[in-house]
Design a protein around this motif. Sequence first.
Motif, PDB file in Angstrom:
ATOM      1  N   HIS A  24       0.480  -0.834   0.146  1.00 10.87           N
ATOM      2  CA  HIS A  24      -0.003   0.256  -0.438  1.00 10.87           C
ATOM      3  C   HIS A  24       0.980   1.065  -0.164  1.00 10.87           C
ATOM      4  CE1 HIS A  24      -3.470   2.055   2.127  1.00 10.87           C
ATOM      5  NE2 HIS A  24      -3.235   2.656   0.855  1.00 10.87           N
ATOM      6  N   ALA A  25       1.732   1.553   0.893  1.00 14.11           N
ATOM      7  CA  ALA A  25       2.833   2.945   1.476  1.00 14.11           C
ATOM      8  C   ALA A  25       3.159   1.991  -0.326  1.00 14.11           C
ATOM      9  CB  ALA A  25       4.014   2.172   2.246  1.00 14.11           C
ATOM     10  N   GLU A  26       3.935   1.106  -0.965  1.00 10.04           N
ATOM     11  CA  GLU A  26       4.664   1.688  -2.551  1.00 10.04           C
ATOM     12  C   GLU A  26       3.609   2.052  -3.607  1.00 10.04           C
ATOM     13  OE1 GLU A  26       7.371  -1.257  -4.947  1.00 10.04           O
ATOM     14  OE2 GLU A  26       5.731  -2.002  -3.784  1.00 10.04           O
ATOM     15  N   LEU A  54       1.994   7.187  -6.450  1.00 11.10           N
ATOM     16  CA  LEU A  54       1.029   7.412  -7.055  1.00 11.10           C
ATOM     17  C   LEU A  54       1.573   9.339  -6.581  1.00 11.10           C
ATOM     18  CD1 LEU A  54      -2.097   8.350  -8.483  1.00 11.10           C
ATOM     19  CD2 LEU A  54      -2.421   6.991  -5.854  1.00 11.10           C
ATOM     20  N   MET A  55       2.314   9.551  -5.402  1.00  9.41           N
ATOM     21  CA  MET A  55       2.139  10.736  -5.432  1.00  9.41           C
ATOM     22  C   MET A  55       4.223  11.377  -4.873  1.00  9.41           C
ATOM     23  SD  MET A  55      -0.782  10.724  -2.701  1.00  9.41           S
ATOM     24  CE  MET A  55      -2.572  10.261  -2.014  1.00  9.41           C
ATOM     25  N   GLY A  56       4.346  10.305  -4.709  1.00 10.03           N
ATOM     26  CA  GLY A  56       6.016  10.440  -4.855  1.00 10.03           C
ATOM     27  C   GLY A  56       5.880  10.398  -3.222  1.00 10.03           C
ATOM     28  N   GLU A  57       7.902   9.635  -3.242  1.00 13.71           N
ATOM     29  CA  GLU A  57       7.954   8.797  -1.496  1.00 13.71           C
ATOM     30  C   GLU A  57       6.918   9.126  -0.302  1.00 13.71           C
ATOM     31  OE1 GLU A  57      11.468   6.590   0.629  1.00 13.71           O
ATOM     32  OE2 GLU A  57      11.143   6.647  -2.073  1.00 13.71           O
ATOM     33  N   GLU A  58       7.755  11.283  -0.071  1.00 15.53           N
ATOM     34  CA  GLU A  58       7.673  11.735   1.018  1.00 15.53           C
ATOM     35  C   GLU A  58       5.824  11.731   1.347  1.00 15.53           C
ATOM     36  OE1 GLU A  58       9.227  15.529   3.132  1.00 15.53           O
ATOM     37  OE2 GLU A  58       9.568  15.131   1.535  1.00 15.53           O
ATOM     38  N   LYS A  59       5.581  12.036  -0.048  1.00 17.97           N
ATOM     39  CA  LYS A  59       4.077  12.809   0.841  1.00 17.97           C
ATOM     40  C   LYS A  59       3.425  11.570   0.586  1.00 17.97           C
ATOM     41  CE  LYS A  59       0.308  14.825  -1.119  1.00 17.97           C
ATOM     42  NZ  LYS A  59       0.039  15.913  -2.884  1.00 17.97           N
ATOM     43  N   GLY A  60       3.640  10.446  -0.250  1.00 15.45           N
ATOM     44  CA  GLY A  60       2.695   8.709  -0.223  1.00 15.45           C
ATOM     45  C   GLY A  60       3.058   8.500   1.397  1.00 15.45           C
ATOM     46  N   ARG A  75       0.104   6.825   6.480  1.00 16.23           N
ATOM     47  CA  ARG A  75      -0.234   7.268   8.162  1.00 16.23           C
ATOM     48  C   ARG A  75      -1.257   6.932   8.429  1.00 16.23           C
ATOM     49  NH1 ARG A  75       3.823  12.996   8.968  1.00 16.23           N
ATOM     50  NH2 ARG A  75       5.298  11.975   8.200  1.00 16.23           N
ATOM     51  N   LYS A  76      -2.186   7.050   7.601  1.00 15.42           N
ATOM     52  CA  LYS A  76      -3.372   7.015   8.315  1.00 15.42           C
ATOM     53  C   LYS A  76      -4.109   6.113   8.721  1.00 15.42           C
ATOM     54  CE  LYS A  76      -5.507   9.224   5.003  1.00 15.42           C
ATOM     55  NZ  LYS A  76      -5.572  10.615   4.156  1.00 15.42           N
ATOM     56  N   HIS A  77      -3.678   5.098   7.775  1.00 16.72           N
ATOM     57  CA  HIS A  77      -4.250   3.804   7.671  1.00 16.72           C
ATOM     58  C   HIS A  77      -3.055   2.656   8.405  1.00 16.72           C
ATOM     59  CE1 HIS A  77      -5.851   4.185   3.588  1.00 16.72           C
ATOM     60  NE2 HIS A  77      -5.128   4.938   3.056  1.00 16.72           N
ATOM     61  N   SER A 119       9.695   7.429   4.320  1.00 15.02           N
ATOM     62  CA  SER A 119      10.077   7.594   3.656  1.00 15.02           C
ATOM     63  C   SER A 119       9.832   5.310   3.496  1.00 15.02           C
ATOM     64  CB  SER A 119      11.579   7.986   4.140  1.00 15.02           C
ATOM     65  OG  SER A 119      11.873   6.769   4.868  1.00 15.02           O
ATOM     66  N   LEU A 120       9.943   4.998   2.734  1.00 12.69           N
ATOM     67  CA  LEU A 120       9.952   4.090   2.889  1.00 12.69           C
ATOM     68  C   LEU A 120      10.703   2.765   3.776  1.00 12.69           C
ATOM     69  CD1 LEU A 120       8.832   3.406  -1.232  1.00 12.69           C
ATOM     70  CD2 LEU A 120       7.177   2.676   0.988  1.00 12.69           C
ATOM     71  N   ALA A 121      12.118   3.354   3.381  1.00 12.86           N
ATOM     72  CA  ALA A 121      13.184   2.978   4.127  1.00 12.86           C
ATOM     73  C   ALA A 121      12.975   2.512   5.990  1.00 12.86           C
ATOM     74  CB  ALA A 121      14.858   3.630   3.971  1.00 12.86           C
ATOM     75  N   ALA A 122      12.450   3.532   6.157  1.00 13.13           N
ATOM     76  CA  ALA A 122      11.790   4.062   7.077  1.00 13.13           C
ATOM     77  C   ALA A 122      11.062   2.989   8.178  1.00 13.13           C
ATOM     78  CB  ALA A 122      11.402   5.719   7.788  1.00 13.13           C
ATOM     79  N   LEU A 123      10.087   2.978   7.180  1.00 12.80           N
ATOM     80  CA  LEU A 123       8.932   2.263   6.904  1.00 12.80           C
ATOM     81  C   LEU A 123       9.199   0.640   7.327  1.00 12.80           C
ATOM     82  CD1 LEU A 123       5.609   1.469   7.268  1.00 12.80           C
ATOM     83  CD2 LEU A 123       5.455   1.361   4.514  1.00 12.80           C
ATOM     84  N   ASP A 124      10.161   0.087   6.290  1.00 15.50           N
ATOM     85  CA  ASP A 124      10.439  -1.113   6.363  1.00 15.50           C
ATOM     86  C   ASP A 124      11.328  -1.026   7.554  1.00 15.50           C
ATOM     87  OD1 ASP A 124       9.947  -1.748   4.044  1.00 15.50           O
ATOM     88  OD2 ASP A 124      11.995  -0.851   2.755  1.00 15.50           O
ATOM     89  N   GLU A 125      12.171  -0.882   8.286  1.00 13.96           N
ATOM     90  CA  GLU A 125      12.908  -0.787   9.241  1.00 13.96           C
ATOM     91  C   GLU A 125      11.595  -0.973  10.368  1.00 13.96           C
ATOM     92  OE1 GLU A 125      15.896   1.432  12.750  1.00 13.96           O
ATOM     93  OE2 GLU A 125      15.444   2.819  10.375  1.00 13.96           O
ATOM     94  N   LEU A 126      10.946  -0.634  10.933  1.00 16.68           N
ATOM     95  CA  LEU A 126       9.428  -0.348  11.792  1.00 16.68           C
ATOM     96  C   LEU A 126       8.377  -1.356  11.624  1.00 16.68           C
ATOM     97  CD1 LEU A 126       8.789   3.295  11.633  1.00 16.68           C
ATOM     98  CD2 LEU A 126       9.877   2.454  14.049  1.00 16.68           C
ATOM     99  N   LEU A 127       8.829  -1.907   9.892  1.00 15.82           N
ATOM    100  CA  LEU A 127       7.357  -3.656  10.118  1.00 15.82           C
ATOM    101  C   LEU A 127       8.334  -4.335  10.507  1.00 15.82           C
ATOM    102  CD1 LEU A 127       5.951  -2.242   6.832  1.00 15.82           C
ATOM    103  CD2 LEU A 127       5.233  -2.415   8.944  1.00 15.82           C
TER     104      LEU A 127
END
Length: 384
Positions: A276-278, A283-289, A294-296, A319-327
Amino acid sequence: MTTLATAAPPLRLGDLVVETPVVLAPMAGITNAAYRQLCREQGAGLYVCEMITSRGLVEGDAVTRSMLAFPEDEEVRSVQLYGTDPTYVGEATRILCDEYGVHHVDLNFGCPVPKVTRKGGGGALPWKTDLLARILTAAVGAAAPYAVPVTMKTRKGIDEDHLTFLDAGRVAQETGAAAIALHGRTVAQAYSGRADWDSIGELVAAVDIPVLGNGDVWEARDALAMLEHTGAAGVVVGRGCLGRPWLFRDLADAFAGRETQTLPRLGEVVDVMRRHAELLSDLMGEEKGCTEFRKHVAWYLKGFAAGGDLRHRLALVSSLAALDELLADLDPAEEFPVRELGTPRGRQGSPRRVVLPEGWLADRSYDLDPAADLREDVQSGSGG
């Protein structure tokens, strides 16, 4: 999970055939191209773009136009349109058909948001049956040369003392609408209380066009129960799929007569979150995407044992990298929290006073040149 004895018949909207009679409800800030793609990857159905304003589209508002993004593999393009002026709605419908190649236009006459109802729009508008007829006639006429079906979504009424759904069904049928979807709550209820499925059955009995039922479909079994209770031609799913796009897989199975239910472990949920984040980033660019994602987070993790600190950090990801680290800190083997099945998702709120234009309830007719300014906002992305 209960299943149908035989596969459910497809939903027919004019020349458009939806093999699985399930519609993803347009939700502001939710059903953008990324989320629609995520849901389409799970199961068959009709997936509606988030609501846009007719005035914004006609006047070329940049935000409105940006919302009309469709992936190449989105073979059926469906858009919900909001408007209070027949001229704007008709022209916006033509633009959608001619410039964006949409295959289905849905008109919003159910939004309970005060900024919409105070201008006589959304769930307030069907009280004025002549205005409703003019808007539907304009949209159906504009879509006819393109053989694009026009449908409408509405609520029971403004409140229990001002019900409109039966009149709305009659007007929809008389003006050539291909179907009508009914959320079994009033505007005053917003999303509180329970949806009145009996009203959906009443509407089915009153009109000849297909009726779609909406409200309290949290699981596939709820969809089947609604069809059995009401005789509706299909279901509209909104908040039930928040953080659970795989619900459309369950719905497709249930309507095909297959007895399956998706109970993903947390590792599988993490994979869907990352996907979903990807998609949002594409669609919007990484930072905006990632900011939009976050709301999800709370919806995806509802009922799982993820700690408050981790949830907080996930709700700040950029960022996707930060998301990966947390997931990676989540336990992939954790089982799905079955106690969450069949429970409401998203905010329910409480009943409230409906904000309407002055004198709105005095009669059912509408002066097309009123003293009050009932013009819709230009920019899309608000309402629901």
